[in-house]
Design an enzyme around this catalytic site. Structure first.
Site, PDB file in Angstrom:
ATOM      1  N   GLY A  46       0.783  -1.232   0.000  1.00  0.00           N
ATOM      2  CA  GLY A  46       0.000   0.000   0.000  1.00  0.00           C
ATOM      3  C   GLY A  46       0.816   1.283   0.000  1.00  0.00           C
ATOM      4  O   GLY A  46       0.262   2.364  -0.143  1.00  0.00           O
ATOM      5  N   GLN A 105     -13.829  19.022  10.216  1.00  0.00           N
ATOM      6  CA  GLN A 105     -13.252  18.942  11.569  1.00  0.00           C
ATOM      7  C   GLN A 105     -12.407  20.196  11.808  1.00  0.00           C
ATOM      8  O   GLN A 105     -11.196  20.144  11.927  1.00  0.00           O
ATOM      9  CB  GLN A 105     -12.419  17.663  11.708  1.00  0.00           C
ATOM     10  CG  GLN A 105     -13.266  16.399  11.562  1.00  0.00           C
ATOM     11  CD  GLN A 105     -12.449  15.134  11.752  1.00  0.00           C
ATOM     12  OE1 GLN A 105     -11.519  15.084  12.551  1.00  0.00           O
ATOM     13  NE2 GLN A 105     -12.801  14.091  11.005  1.00  0.00           N
ATOM     14  N   ASP A 178     -29.329  25.558   6.790  1.00  0.00           N
ATOM     15  CA  ASP A 178     -29.143  25.704   8.238  1.00  0.00           C
ATOM     16  C   ASP A 178     -28.570  27.089   8.518  1.00  0.00           C
ATOM     17  O   ASP A 178     -28.229  27.824   7.595  1.00  0.00           O
ATOM     18  CB  ASP A 178     -28.227  24.598   8.809  1.00  0.00           C
ATOM     19  CG  ASP A 178     -26.893  24.527   8.088  1.00  0.00           C
ATOM     20  OD1 ASP A 178     -26.255  25.583   7.908  1.00  0.00           O
ATOM     21  OD2 ASP A 178     -26.490  23.415   7.680  1.00  0.00           O
ATOM     22  N   LYS A 201     -33.505  23.810  11.928  1.00  0.00           N
ATOM     23  CA  LYS A 201     -33.681  22.479  12.529  1.00  0.00           C
ATOM     24  C   LYS A 201     -33.920  22.617  14.030  1.00  0.00           C
ATOM     25  O   LYS A 201     -33.164  23.310  14.715  1.00  0.00           O
ATOM     26  CB  LYS A 201     -32.426  21.625  12.285  1.00  0.00           C
ATOM     27  CG  LYS A 201     -32.287  21.159  10.851  1.00  0.00           C
ATOM     28  CD  LYS A 201     -31.051  20.321  10.650  1.00  0.00           C
ATOM     29  CE  LYS A 201     -29.797  21.161  10.636  1.00  0.00           C
ATOM     30  NZ  LYS A 201     -28.660  20.501  10.002  1.00  0.00           N
ATOM     31  N   ARG A 203     -35.037  20.303  17.640  1.00  0.00           N
ATOM     32  CA  ARG A 203     -35.239  18.964  18.197  1.00  0.00           C
ATOM     33  C   ARG A 203     -36.648  18.839  18.747  1.00  0.00           C
ATOM     34  O   ARG A 203     -37.152  19.750  19.408  1.00  0.00           O
ATOM     35  CB  ARG A 203     -34.213  18.682  19.302  1.00  0.00           C
ATOM     36  CG  ARG A 203     -32.805  18.755  18.756  1.00  0.00           C
ATOM     37  CD  ARG A 203     -31.760  18.192  19.679  1.00  0.00           C
ATOM     38  NE  ARG A 203     -30.452  18.302  19.040  1.00  0.00           N
ATOM     39  CZ  ARG A 203     -29.975  17.448  18.153  1.00  0.00           C
ATOM     40  NH1 ARG A 203     -30.697  16.413  17.795  1.00  0.00           N
ATOM     41  NH2 ARG A 203     -28.799  17.617  17.618  1.00  0.00           N
ATOM     42  N   ASP A 233     -22.873  15.141   1.353  1.00  0.00           N
ATOM     43  CA  ASP A 233     -22.179  13.882   1.607  1.00  0.00           C
ATOM     44  C   ASP A 233     -23.151  12.719   1.459  1.00  0.00           C
ATOM     45  O   ASP A 233     -23.264  12.118   0.392  1.00  0.00           O
ATOM     46  CB  ASP A 233     -21.531  13.922   2.989  1.00  0.00           C
ATOM     47  CG  ASP A 233     -20.574  12.760   3.226  1.00  0.00           C
ATOM     48  OD1 ASP A 233     -20.532  11.840   2.386  1.00  0.00           O
ATOM     49  OD2 ASP A 233     -19.877  12.763   4.253  1.00  0.00           O
ATOM     50  N   THR A 234     -23.911  12.403   2.491  1.00  0.00           N
ATOM     51  CA  THR A 234     -24.871  11.297   2.379  1.00  0.00           C
ATOM     52  C   THR A 234     -26.229  11.774   1.881  1.00  0.00           C
ATOM     53  O   THR A 234     -27.085  10.969   1.525  1.00  0.00           O
ATOM     54  CB  THR A 234     -25.065  10.596   3.743  1.00  0.00           C
ATOM     55  OG1 THR A 234     -25.526  11.569   4.686  1.00  0.00           O
ATOM     56  CG2 THR A 234     -23.758   9.998   4.231  1.00  0.00           C
ATOM     57  N   GLY A 236     -28.666  13.247   3.521  1.00  0.00           N
ATOM     58  CA  GLY A 236     -29.766  13.222   4.485  1.00  0.00           C
ATOM     59  C   GLY A 236     -30.273  14.608   4.861  1.00  0.00           C
ATOM     60  O   GLY A 236     -31.473  14.883   4.803  1.00  0.00           O
TER      61      GLY A 236
END
Length: 325
Positions: A46, A105, A178, A201, A203, A233-234, A236
């Site tokens: 690798g 991050q 957001d 958003k 809760r 990204d995903t 959602g």
């Protein structure tokens, strides 16, 4: 007279890793240069080997690599390429990162967490990078993580002009998915002369650890909504935001993002979404399974090539985006 004078001119050289060769080739075409022939392969365990097949001594070197999956491998390859150029006596090394890995991050949300975006900047610097050229960082403060010049490019002009030419401007509303994207959405509003809405958003107090309430702040009934984000990204979050807009009476929803990461369940979510069109740039290669009619990919290569040219000629990268703010 002491010393020796040279009449040598500056020499631009463009190097590409193996992560997204199509984009690098397009940037090279825009610049009217060829990519430097490079030998790169993986050893059985690798480890990555890189060698450039032309002399880079005294050159103004631009190393293009987008941090796509497998992300750690391509970051490592770029670091090895930078090190090879440093040891080959390149005069200046500019790292071209259309998508900057680990950008999410960028701060500690809780104790004992890393700030990996800063670590990536440190790695690039230690390898030998003199400057970074990147597109739509997740947050602007990442520019301060690198101890040297950072040219921060924006995809907003490309994306906004594409959407603006397609839809009835009088019915258009720009929507931030957001609170964190409001500033970017504001720039869209200025460019397209459209009002702003925000998906907030909240809760549900009856359901632990779950975002179930999406409140739409602003009037979207009967409007064509364009949801603007830096990356998907995903899928959602953005698909849930789109559902909230439809639930509040939006006529149509278009989603735009600079970076189509599109991992995991993204393919199914995009396919099954009521969103009429997803618009990305090609900072990342689009996964093959996402060859859908409602996905549009716009080229970021002219923007990158123009910035590379300005850096090489000691011009102004800022001037390319004077109208984007």
């Amino acid at each position: 007279m002491t010393g020796i004078k040279t009449t040598g001119e500056k020499k631009l050289m463009l190097f590409s890793g193996r992560a997204h060769p199509e984009l690098a080739e397009e940037v090279a075409r825009e610049l009217g240069v060829n990519l430097v022939p490079t030998k790169a392969f993986d050893f059985a365990n690798g480890e990555i080997y890189v060698r450039f097949e032309e002399s880079a001594r005294g050159s103004d070197a631009f190393v293009i690599q987008s941090h796509t999956a497998p992300i750690n491998k391509w970051i490592m390859e770029q670091l090895i390429m930078i090190d090879a150029l440093k040891r080959a006596s390149a005069k200046r090394i500019t790292v071209v990162v259309p998508f900057y890995g680990y950008a999410r991050q960028d701060k500690k949300h809780r104790g004992r967490e890393p700030i990996s975006a800063r670590m990536i900047a440190d790695l690039l610097k230690t390898a030998g990078a003199d400057r970074i050229l990147t597109v739509d960082l997740h947050t602007d403060q990442i520019q301060g993580f690198f101890d040297g010049p950072v040219d921060h490019l924006f995809a907003l002009p490309i994306l906004a002009d594409y959407v603006g030419a397609k839809v009835d401007r009088s019915k258009l509303t720009v929507v931030s998915p957001d609170a964190g994207r409001v500033r970017v959405a504001d720039r869209w509003c200025d460019r397209l002369g459209a009002p702003l809405a925000i998906v907030h958003k909240r809760r549900d107090p009856d359901v632990a650890n779950q975002v179930t309430v999406h409140e739409v702040v602003g009037d979207v009934r009967g409007r064509i909504c364009v949801l603007v984000d830096d990356m998907i990204d995903t899928g959602g979050t953005i698909c849930a935001a789109a559902d909230a807009l439809f639930a509040n009476g939006a006529e149509d929803v278009i989603v735009t993002a600079t970076h189509g990461v599109l991992s995991g369940p993204a393919a199914d979510r995009l396919k099954n979404s009521k969103v009429s069109e997803f618009v990305f740039t090609d900072t990342l290669p689009t996964p093959g399974e996402l060859d859908l009619d409602k996905i549009t990919v716009l080229s970021i290569a002219p923007t990158i090539a123009n910035a590379v040219r300005e850096v090489f000629e000691d011009g102004s990268v800022t001037s390319l985006f004077e109208d984007a703010h």
